[in-house]
Design an enzyme around this catalytic site. Structure first.
Site, PDB file in Angstrom:
ATOM      1  N   HIS A  23       0.862  -1.206   0.000  1.00 13.89           N
ATOM      2  CA  HIS A  23       0.000   0.000   0.000  1.00 13.89           C
ATOM      3  C   HIS A  23       0.886   1.241   0.000  1.00 13.89           C
ATOM      4  CE1 HIS A  23      -3.895   2.107   1.470  1.00 13.89           C
ATOM      5  NE2 HIS A  23      -3.047   3.030   1.048  1.00 13.89           N
ATOM      6  N   HIS A  25       1.547   5.264  -1.782  1.00 14.41           N
ATOM      7  CA  HIS A  25       1.137   6.388  -2.635  1.00 14.41           C
ATOM      8  C   HIS A  25       2.392   7.021  -3.215  1.00 14.41           C
ATOM      9  CE1 HIS A  25      -3.033   6.372  -1.146  1.00 14.41           C
ATOM     10  NE2 HIS A  25      -2.486   5.960  -0.020  1.00 14.41           N
ATOM     11  N   LEU A  26       2.501   7.001  -4.546  1.00 15.23           N
ATOM     12  CA  LEU A  26       3.668   7.612  -5.193  1.00 15.23           C
ATOM     13  C   LEU A  26       3.339   8.951  -5.830  1.00 15.23           C
ATOM     14  CD1 LEU A  26       5.332   4.454  -6.806  1.00 15.23           C
ATOM     15  CD2 LEU A  26       5.931   5.594  -4.671  1.00 15.23           C
ATOM     16  N   ARG A  27       2.051   9.329  -5.829  1.00 14.51           N
ATOM     17  CA  ARG A  27       1.605  10.610  -6.408  1.00 14.51           C
ATOM     18  C   ARG A  27       1.950  10.687  -7.898  1.00 14.51           C
ATOM     19  NH1 ARG A  27      -1.564  10.456  -2.197  1.00 14.51           N
ATOM     20  NH2 ARG A  27      -0.832  11.494  -0.312  1.00 14.51           N
ATOM     21  N   ASN A  50      -5.088   6.772  -6.350  1.00 11.57           N
ATOM     22  CA  ASN A  50      -5.830   8.019  -6.074  1.00 11.57           C
ATOM     23  C   ASN A  50      -5.004   9.254  -6.408  1.00 11.57           C
ATOM     24  OD1 ASN A  50      -4.053   7.621  -3.912  1.00 11.57           O
ATOM     25  ND2 ASN A  50      -5.379   8.676  -2.444  1.00 11.57           N
ATOM     26  N   LYS A 109      -9.121  -1.004  -6.216  1.00 10.21           N
ATOM     27  CA  LYS A 109      -9.197  -0.272  -4.957  1.00 10.21           C
ATOM     28  C   LYS A 109     -10.587   0.320  -4.782  1.00 10.21           C
ATOM     29  CE  LYS A 109      -7.777   2.037  -1.338  1.00 10.21           C
ATOM     30  NZ  LYS A 109      -6.672   2.040  -0.404  1.00 10.21           N
ATOM     31  N   HIS A 146     -10.623   0.611   1.420  1.00 15.31           N
ATOM     32  CA  HIS A 146     -10.489   1.632   2.476  1.00 15.31           C
ATOM     33  C   HIS A 146     -11.760   1.498   3.315  1.00 15.31           C
ATOM     34  CE1 HIS A 146      -9.055   5.563   4.119  1.00 15.31           C
ATOM     35  NE2 HIS A 146     -10.283   5.496   4.601  1.00 15.31           N
ATOM     36  N   HIS A 184      -5.016  -0.931   5.985  1.00 13.83           N
ATOM     37  CA  HIS A 184      -4.703  -0.100   7.160  1.00 13.83           C
ATOM     38  C   HIS A 184      -5.724  -0.257   8.278  1.00 13.83           C
ATOM     39  CE1 HIS A 184      -7.383   2.401   4.831  1.00 13.83           C
ATOM     40  NE2 HIS A 184      -6.451   2.886   4.051  1.00 13.83           N
ATOM     41  N   LEU A 229      -5.826   8.936   7.622  1.00 15.32           N
ATOM     42  CA  LEU A 229      -7.111   8.227   7.654  1.00 15.32           C
ATOM     43  C   LEU A 229      -6.890   6.770   7.307  1.00 15.32           C
ATOM     44  CD1 LEU A 229      -9.311  10.981   6.002  1.00 15.32           C
ATOM     45  CD2 LEU A 229      -9.403  10.189   8.374  1.00 15.32           C
ATOM     46  N   ASP A 257       0.920   2.433   3.717  1.00 18.17           N
ATOM     47  CA  ASP A 257       0.084   3.606   3.440  1.00 18.17           C
ATOM     48  C   ASP A 257       0.926   4.879   3.507  1.00 18.17           C
ATOM     49  OD1 ASP A 257      -2.070   5.158   2.764  1.00 18.17           O
ATOM     50  OD2 ASP A 257      -3.012   5.089   4.740  1.00 18.17           O
ATOM     51  N   HIS A 261       2.386  14.365   1.643  1.00 14.26           N
ATOM     52  CA  HIS A 261       1.765  15.653   1.310  1.00 14.26           C
ATOM     53  C   HIS A 261       2.821  16.714   1.588  1.00 14.26           C
ATOM     54  CE1 HIS A 261      -2.409  14.239   0.907  1.00 14.26           C
ATOM     55  NE2 HIS A 261      -2.123  13.397   1.886  1.00 14.26           N
ATOM     56  N   ALA A 273      -4.787  14.551   5.004  1.00 17.37           N
ATOM     57  CA  ALA A 273      -4.579  13.291   5.729  1.00 17.37           C
ATOM     58  C   ALA A 273      -3.497  12.474   5.040  1.00 17.37           C
ATOM     59  CB  ALA A 273      -5.879  12.509   5.766  1.00 17.37           C
TER      60      ALA A 273
HETATM   61  C1  NCD Z   1      -4.049   8.734   1.792  1.00 16.98           C
HETATM   62  C2  NCD Z   1      -3.549   9.764   0.788  1.00 16.98           C
HETATM   63  O1  NCD Z   1      -3.057  10.825   1.214  1.00 16.98           O
HETATM   64  O2  NCD Z   1      -3.618   9.509  -0.416  1.00 16.98           O
HETATM   65  N1  NCD Z   1      -4.224   9.387   3.063  1.00 16.98           N
HETATM   66  C3  NCD Z   1      -4.296   8.797   4.268  1.00 16.98           C
HETATM   67  O3  NCD Z   1      -4.553   9.492   5.252  1.00 16.98           O
HETATM   68  N2  NCD Z   1      -4.080   7.518   4.439  1.00 16.98           N
HETATM   69  C4  NCD Z   1      -5.279   8.097   1.286  1.00 16.98           C
HETATM   70  C5  NCD Z   1      -5.667   6.854   2.028  1.00 16.98           C
HETATM   71  O4  NCD Z   1      -5.020   5.815   1.881  1.00 16.98           O
HETATM   72  O5  NCD Z   1      -6.623   6.898   2.801  1.00 16.98           O
HETATM   73 ZN    ZN Z   2      -3.565   4.944   1.398  1.00 10.87          ZN
END
Ligand code: NCD
Ligand code: ZN
Length: 374
Positions: A23, A25-27, A50, A109, A146, A184, A229, A257, A261, A273
Site C-alpha cells: 500500500h 502512494h507515489l503521487r 488516487n 481499490k 479503504h 490499514h 485516515l 500507506d 503531502h 490526511a
Molecule cells: C491517503 C492519501 O493521502 O492519499 N491518506 C491517508 O490518510 N491515508 C489516502 C488513504 O489511503 O486513505
Molecule cells: Zn492509502
C-alpha cells in the site's frame, strides 16, 4: 529458517527475505515520489490509484502511470510496480477483464466516495459495483478496501467499526469467493474481521497505527503529521493491532500507506490526511516488532504473507538491517516543496542502514556466526 528465535530476539543484525509494501502512494506529476536515488528496500510496491487530477480509473491510465513512475527510476532499480485500478460507480465488468488481461493490474481499490484524500470519484454505494465485484471474484482479482463509512452523522472514530459491521461483513457473506484486503486496519473490530475471516480475507497494518494512539495526534497541541485516515484510535485498539501481529496470522501483512503531502499542505488550516514513512518504514516495523516481543514474526509479515495472499512468488533476495543509532531526516524533497516523514529529526537507536542484494548461502552463515559471536 537459519536463525533460532533466541538469535532473532537478541539480534543486532537482522536478515530477512526482501519485503514488499502492499500500500504505497507515489503521487503523480511534479510531486511524484522520486525513486531515482533510492535503492528501495522493497522489491514490490502495490501502487495506489488516487492520483490527481486523473485517478487511475482505467487500465489505459494504469499503463501510462506505470510508465511515468518507471521513467524516474535509477537504471539499476529493480523495484516492481503492481498497479491498482480505482473503482467508481461507472467501472464496468469489461474493464476488470481488461485489467486482468493487462498483466500489470494486481488489485482494484475501493474508496467509499469522500472517505479520504482524493476519493471524491469513489463508489457511492457498494451495490453499484456488485457486477464488477462478481467479475473480480470470478477472475481472482483482489479487492483492496479503504474501510470507513462516510455518513456524516457517524463519528470519525467509529467509521471503521461501522463499516466492518454494515459493509464488510455483508460483502464477505454475499461474495465469499472475492479476495478482500481490509487495508490499514486500526480497530479491534477490523482485527476481528480479518482474523475471523476465511482464506479470502486479508489485512494490512501501517507503522503509525502500531506505534501511536490518538493522544499522539491531539495531546499537547494538534500535530498534523500524525493525521492520517483512518484516524489514530484509542490505545485499546492499538493493543488489538499489536496482539494481531503477535498472533502471526498469515493473512496480515505489510502495507505502509506511506502518503506524502507537501509540508505546507499539512501544517495549515485544513491539513491533508496522510503520513509519510516510505524511507524508514521497514526500520519502524522492525523496532515495533522487537518492542512487541515478536521479531520472529517480522519476516512473514513483511516478506511472505502478502505475496502468498496475492498468489505471487516470494522474493528471492534478502535485506539486512543493522541496529545502530541514526537520525531520521527532517524532510525530503517533494515537488517544489518538502515532505516531513514520521519521526522527523528523531534519533532512533534501532535498525537502520539498509542494504539489499542477493543472498549467497556462505554470506548468511558468516552473518549468523558473527551475530552468535557477540
Ligand atoms: C491517503 C492519501 O493521502 O492519499 N491518506 C491517508 O490518510 N491515508 C489516502 C488513504 O489511503 O486513505
Ligand atoms: Zn492509502
Amino acid at each position: 529458517l537459519f536463525c533460532s528465535q533466541d538469535y532473532l530476539m537478541s539480534a543486532t543484525r537482522l536478515r530477512i527475505r526482501r519485503p514488499d509494501d502492499f500500500h504505497v502512494h507515489l503521487r503523480d506529476g511534479k510531486s511524484m515520489v522520486s525513486l531515482a536515488r533510492v535503492n528501495p528496500v522493497y522489491k514490490r510496491f502495490l501502487v495506489m490509484p488516487n492520483v490527481m487530477p486523473n485517478p487511475i480509473t482505467t487500465v489505459d491510465r494504469a499503463i501510462a502511470y506505470k510508465k511515468r513512475i518507471e521513467a524516474e527510476f535509477a537504471p539499476d532499480n529493480d523495484l516492481q510496480l503492481l498497479m491498482t485500478l480505482y473503482l467508481t460507480d461507472h467501472t464496468t465488468p469489461e474493464e476488470i477483464v481488461k485489467a486482468k488481461e493487462s498483466g500489470i493490474v494486481y488489485a482494484c481499490k475501493y474508496y467509499p466516495a469522500g472517505a479520504t484524500t482524493n476519493s471524491e470519484n469513489g463508489v457511492t454505494d457498494i451495490h453499484n459495483v456488485y457486477d464488477v465485484l462478481k467479475k473480480m471474484a470470478e477472475l481472482k482479482m483482489p479487492l483492496c478496501i479503504h474501510g470507513e463509512a462516510t455518513d456524516p452523522s457517524i463519528d470519525i472514530f467509529d467509521r471503521e467499526a461501522y463499516f466492518v459491521e454494515h459493509t464488510l461483513i455483508p460483502l464477505h457473506a454475499d461474495l465469499p469467493d472475492l479476495k478482500i484486503i481490509m487495508e490499514h486496519i486500526t480497530t479491534k473490530q477490523g482485527v476481528e474481521f480479518v482474523l475471523n475471516g476465511g482464506e479470502n480475507v486479508g489485512g494490512t497494518i501501517t507503522p503509525q497505527h502500531l506505534m501511536y494512539n490518538r493522544n499522539q495526534l491531539l495531546v499537547g497541541g494538534i500535530k498534523p503529521h500524525f493525521y492520517c485516515l483512518p484516524i489514530l484510535k484509542r490505545e485499546e485498539h492499538r493493543q488489538a493491532l499489536l496482539a494481531a501481529v503477535r498472533s502471526g496470522c498469515k493473512r496480515l501483512f505489510l502495507g505502509t500507506d506511506s502518503a506524502p503531502h507537501a509540508k505546507e499542505r499539512k501544517e495549515c488550516e485544513k491539513g491533508c490526511a496522510g503520513c509519510f514513512s516510505e524511507f524508514l518504514s521497514i526500520e519502524l516495523y522492525a523496532e515495533i516488532f522487537e518492542a512487541n516481543g515478536c521479531l520472529d514474526k517480522l519476516e512473514a509479515f513483511a516478506s511472505e504473507n502478502g505475496a502468498d495472499f496475492y498468489g505471487l512468488p516470494r522474493n528471492e533476495d534478502f535485506i539486512e538491517l543493522e541496529k545502530k543509532e541514526w537520525t531520521v531526516p527532517e524532510n525530503y524533497t517533494f515537488g517544489d516543496s518538502v515532505v516531513v516523514p514520521l519521526k522527523a529529526g528523531e534519533v532512533l537507536k534501532t535498525y537502520g542502514g539498509k542494504s539489499s542484494g542477493p543472498e549467497p548461502l556462505m554470506e548468511l552463515h558468516r552473518a549468523l556466526s558473527a551475530c552468535l559471536d557477540k
